[in-house]
Design a protein around this motif. Structure first.
Motif, PDB file in Angstrom:
ATOM      1  N   GLU A   1       2.789 -14.864  23.721  1.00 50.40           N
ATOM      2  CA  GLU A   1       1.769 -15.944  24.425  1.00 50.40           C
ATOM      3  C   GLU A   1       0.396 -15.420  24.625  1.00 50.40           C
ATOM      4  O   GLU A   1      -0.630 -16.069  24.066  1.00 50.40           O
ATOM      5  N   ARG A   2       0.352 -14.174  24.864  1.00 51.12           N
ATOM      6  CA  ARG A   2      -1.168 -13.479  24.850  1.00 51.12           C
ATOM      7  C   ARG A   2      -1.779 -13.680  23.321  1.00 51.12           C
ATOM      8  O   ARG A   2      -2.998 -14.069  23.169  1.00 51.12           O
ATOM      9  N   GLU A   3      -0.952 -13.745  22.320  1.00 50.27           N
ATOM     10  CA  GLU A   3      -1.589 -13.684  21.031  1.00 50.27           C
ATOM     11  C   GLU A   3      -1.663 -15.032  20.465  1.00 50.27           C
ATOM     12  O   GLU A   3      -1.785 -15.236  19.474  1.00 50.27           O
ATOM     13  N   GLY A   4      -1.278 -15.804  21.231  1.00 49.70           N
ATOM     14  CA  GLY A   4      -1.436 -17.289  20.828  1.00 49.70           C
ATOM     15  C   GLY A   4      -0.118 -17.866  20.046  1.00 49.70           C
ATOM     16  O   GLY A   4      -0.370 -18.879  19.457  1.00 49.70           O
ATOM     17  N   LEU A   5       0.860 -17.140  19.850  1.00 48.21           N
ATOM     18  CA  LEU A   5       2.068 -17.457  18.815  1.00 48.21           C
ATOM     19  C   LEU A   5       2.817 -18.518  19.780  1.00 48.21           C
ATOM     20  O   LEU A   5       3.498 -19.296  19.251  1.00 48.21           O
ATOM     21  N   LEU A   6       3.006 -18.074  21.065  1.00 49.60           N
ATOM     22  CA  LEU A   6       3.740 -19.046  21.835  1.00 49.60           C
ATOM     23  C   LEU A   6       2.744 -19.917  22.684  1.00 49.60           C
ATOM     24  O   LEU A   6       1.726 -19.381  23.322  1.00 49.60           O
ATOM     25  N   PRO A   7       2.934 -21.287  22.957  1.00 46.67           N
ATOM     26  CA  PRO A   7       2.009 -22.085  23.947  1.00 46.67           C
ATOM     27  C   PRO A   7       2.459 -21.671  25.215  1.00 46.67           C
ATOM     28  O   PRO A   7       3.433 -20.867  25.721  1.00 46.67           O
ATOM     29  N   GLN A   8       1.535 -21.744  26.092  1.00 44.66           N
ATOM     30  CA  GLN A   8       1.574 -21.342  27.498  1.00 44.66           C
ATOM     31  C   GLN A   8       2.429 -22.427  28.177  1.00 44.66           C
ATOM     32  O   GLN A   8       2.331 -23.578  28.208  1.00 44.66           O
ATOM     33  N   PRO A   9       3.612 -21.916  28.882  1.00 45.42           N
ATOM     34  CA  PRO A   9       4.559 -22.852  29.508  1.00 45.42           C
ATOM     35  C   PRO A   9       4.028 -23.094  30.875  1.00 45.42           C
ATOM     36  O   PRO A   9       2.887 -22.786  31.476  1.00 45.42           O
ATOM     37  N   THR A  10       4.611 -24.397  31.401  1.00 48.99           N
ATOM     38  CA  THR A  10       4.359 -24.693  32.694  1.00 48.99           C
ATOM     39  C   THR A  10       4.726 -23.377  33.759  1.00 48.99           C
ATOM     40  O   THR A  10       5.474 -22.713  33.275  1.00 48.99           O
ATOM     41  N   ARG A  11       4.594 -23.497  35.010  1.00 47.97           N
ATOM     42  CA  ARG A  11       4.643 -22.603  36.124  1.00 47.97           C
ATOM     43  C   ARG A  11       5.265 -23.329  37.149  1.00 47.97           C
ATOM     44  O   ARG A  11       5.195 -24.487  37.376  1.00 47.97           O
ATOM     45  N   THR A  12       6.213 -22.509  37.826  1.00 44.52           N
ATOM     46  CA  THR A  12       6.750 -23.115  38.970  1.00 44.52           C
ATOM     47  C   THR A  12       5.525 -22.594  40.262  1.00 44.52           C
ATOM     48  O   THR A  12       4.596 -22.107  39.747  1.00 44.52           O
ATOM     49  N   ALA A  13       5.815 -23.143  41.329  1.00 42.55           N
ATOM     50  CA  ALA A  13       4.897 -23.172  42.315  1.00 42.55           C
ATOM     51  C   ALA A  13       4.825 -21.483  42.825  1.00 42.55           C
ATOM     52  O   ALA A  13       3.475 -21.099  43.088  1.00 42.55           O
ATOM     53  N   SER A  14       5.599 -20.600  42.172  1.00 39.78           N
ATOM     54  CA  SER A  14       5.681 -19.294  42.304  1.00 39.78           C
ATOM     55  C   SER A  14       5.175 -18.665  41.237  1.00 39.78           C
ATOM     56  O   SER A  14       5.164 -17.385  41.267  1.00 39.78           O
ATOM     57  N   ASN A  15       4.433 -19.235  40.443  1.00 40.86           N
ATOM     58  CA  ASN A  15       3.839 -18.700  39.461  1.00 40.86           C
ATOM     59  C   ASN A  15       4.840 -18.179  38.137  1.00 40.86           C
ATOM     60  O   ASN A  15       4.455 -17.386  37.326  1.00 40.86           O
ATOM     61  N   TYR A  16       5.842 -18.499  38.360  1.00 39.34           N
ATOM     62  CA  TYR A  16       7.073 -18.278  37.122  1.00 39.34           C
ATOM     63  C   TYR A  16       6.929 -19.214  35.904  1.00 39.34           C
ATOM     64  O   TYR A  16       6.751 -20.339  36.048  1.00 39.34           O
ATOM     65  N   ARG A  17       7.291 -18.656  34.928  1.00 40.43           N
ATOM     66  CA  ARG A  17       6.998 -19.184  33.505  1.00 40.43           C
ATOM     67  C   ARG A  17       8.068 -20.124  33.477  1.00 40.43           C
ATOM     68  O   ARG A  17       9.344 -19.482  33.591  1.00 40.43           O
ATOM     69  N   VAL A  18       8.140 -21.173  33.228  1.00 41.91           N
ATOM     70  CA  VAL A  18       9.356 -22.192  33.017  1.00 41.91           C
ATOM     71  C   VAL A  18       9.116 -22.597  31.392  1.00 41.91           C
ATOM     72  O   VAL A  18       8.407 -23.269  30.881  1.00 41.91           O
ATOM     73  N   TYR A  19      10.367 -22.322  30.587  1.00 43.67           N
ATOM     74  CA  TYR A  19      10.332 -22.624  29.150  1.00 43.67           C
ATOM     75  C   TYR A  19      11.286 -23.893  28.945  1.00 43.67           C
ATOM     76  O   TYR A  19      12.181 -24.054  29.644  1.00 43.67           O
ATOM     77  N   GLU A  20      11.052 -24.557  27.955  1.00 46.71           N
ATOM     78  CA  GLU A  20      11.826 -25.660  27.423  1.00 46.71           C
ATOM     79  C   GLU A  20      12.659 -25.169  25.942  1.00 46.71           C
ATOM     80  O   GLU A  20      12.199 -23.944  25.513  1.00 46.71           O
ATOM     81  N   GLU A  21      13.511 -25.996  25.713  1.00 39.72           N
ATOM     82  CA  GLU A  21      14.095 -25.898  24.376  1.00 39.72           C
ATOM     83  C   GLU A  21      13.170 -25.456  23.209  1.00 39.72           C
ATOM     84  O   GLU A  21      13.408 -24.628  22.539  1.00 39.72           O
ATOM     85  N   GLN A  22      11.967 -26.318  23.130  1.00 41.47           N
ATOM     86  CA  GLN A  22      11.011 -26.093  22.126  1.00 41.47           C
ATOM     87  C   GLN A  22      10.647 -24.791  22.176  1.00 41.47           C
ATOM     88  O   GLN A  22      10.319 -24.288  20.963  1.00 41.47           O
ATOM     89  N   HIS A  23      10.455 -24.101  23.375  1.00 42.72           N
ATOM     90  CA  HIS A  23       9.917 -22.740  23.208  1.00 42.72           C
ATOM     91  C   HIS A  23      10.830 -21.858  22.632  1.00 42.72           C
ATOM     92  O   HIS A  23      10.536 -20.943  21.862  1.00 42.72           O
ATOM     93  N   LEU A  24      12.199 -21.943  22.799  1.00 39.55           N
ATOM     94  CA  LEU A  24      13.309 -21.085  22.472  1.00 39.55           C
ATOM     95  C   LEU A  24      13.336 -21.245  20.814  1.00 39.55           C
ATOM     96  O   LEU A  24      13.256 -20.289  20.007  1.00 39.55           O
ATOM     97  N   GLU A  25      13.065 -22.539  20.309  1.00 37.64           N
ATOM     98  CA  GLU A  25      13.057 -22.782  18.906  1.00 37.64           C
ATOM     99  C   GLU A  25      11.916 -22.077  18.027  1.00 37.64           C
ATOM    100  O   GLU A  25      12.104 -21.195  17.202  1.00 37.64           O
TER     101      GLU A  25
END
Lengths: 144, 144
Positions: free
Chosen positions: A21-45
């Motif tokens: 993510e830092r390297e810009g290979l993965l887009p920044q995911p959305t976050r929960t209220a508590s700042n946890y990263r939340v990923y979708e199927e696209q991210h996995l792919e």
DNA sequence: TAAAAACCCTGTAGTAACTACAATGTCAAG
DNA sequence: CTTGACATTGTAGTTACTACAGGGTTTTTA
């Protein structure tokens, strides 16, 4: 999907995901209220794509380039992708050649040892000390 | 012999020589009044030994160990040296195996592309995106 | 003889692709 | 309600060098 789940789903360490993510290979995911990263199927792919490329020993720069073609396909893409792959195949083939030579030298070195006991006369150390005899892989020491 | 001469005599960059010294692989040489390093023949021999080992793709830790045996030979040295070399040969052989598998996969991937023009349907990118099909070199991504 | 070029010094930071903390915050189970 | 597993950021370590920056010295050349 939280980062831990993505990690197990993709067999990738959590820290590596954050690194991508830092390297810009993965887009920044959305976050929960508590700042946890939340990923979708696209991210996995996308992550799996990256890992496949890495498994094929491509550099992150090469992967970055491939991702660019995936993201915004242009007309001459296929050709460029093909070229990248072709070049990569060349590198791997060359590396195999180098390692084969290396293996032969190491085996020759080992066989020099058979028959001696004490280190002072050990053929291995002597062989490694020789100046011109075993100049090893002469080229760039710097291969991967 | 000044460091530049040692460098050309051993085909080693000056900076690398200083690096080896910092790492304790080369002993600290004497200095001139103006603080220049002065090397003897022994230094050249030792450096050549190191470079030969490196040319055989040994890690600096392995080289360090071999140097230890050269410096203070014990009774069971020859055996240990032999083991180190044996292990190293094993690593190289394994790496060749891995790269062979890699090469086969890359070639298969490339051949999927023949016949398509536009990127959207390029077999290469599709192949790299696949989850289970080309899990590539499954093992540790972390080989050298 | 003086200036320019070539060499040497130390120390620090950069490379690739992660990995490994430390110090802290959050969430689910018992 | 506490314990443990998980999450966060940020920083530093890994390998084997390589590349400066900012100095000093020696050799060559005009």
């Amino acid at each position: 999907m939280k980062i831990g789940e993505l990690a197990t789903a993709s067999a990738t360490p959590v820290e590596t995901i954050r690194y991508y993510e830092r390297e810009g290979l993965l887009p920044q995911p959305t976050r929960t209220a508590s700042n946890y990263r939340v990923y979708e199927e696209q991210h996995l792919e996308r992550l799996q794509f990256i890992r496949n490329c890495r498994g094929l020993q491509m550099s992150l720069d090469e992967v970055r380039e491939l991702l660019r073609y995936k993201d915004e396909p242009a007309q001459d893409c296929a050709e460029t992708v093909d070229k990248l792959l072709e070049a990569h195949i060349g590198h791997v083939a060359l590396r195999i050649q180098e390692l084969r030579g290396l293996e032969a030298q190491l085996i020759a070195l080992r066989d020099r040892c058979r028959g001696t006991q004490d280190v002072e006369h050990c053929g291995i150390l002597a062989g490694l000390a020789e100046t011109p005899a075993a100049p090893a892989v002469k080229q760039h020491l710097h291969v991967r």
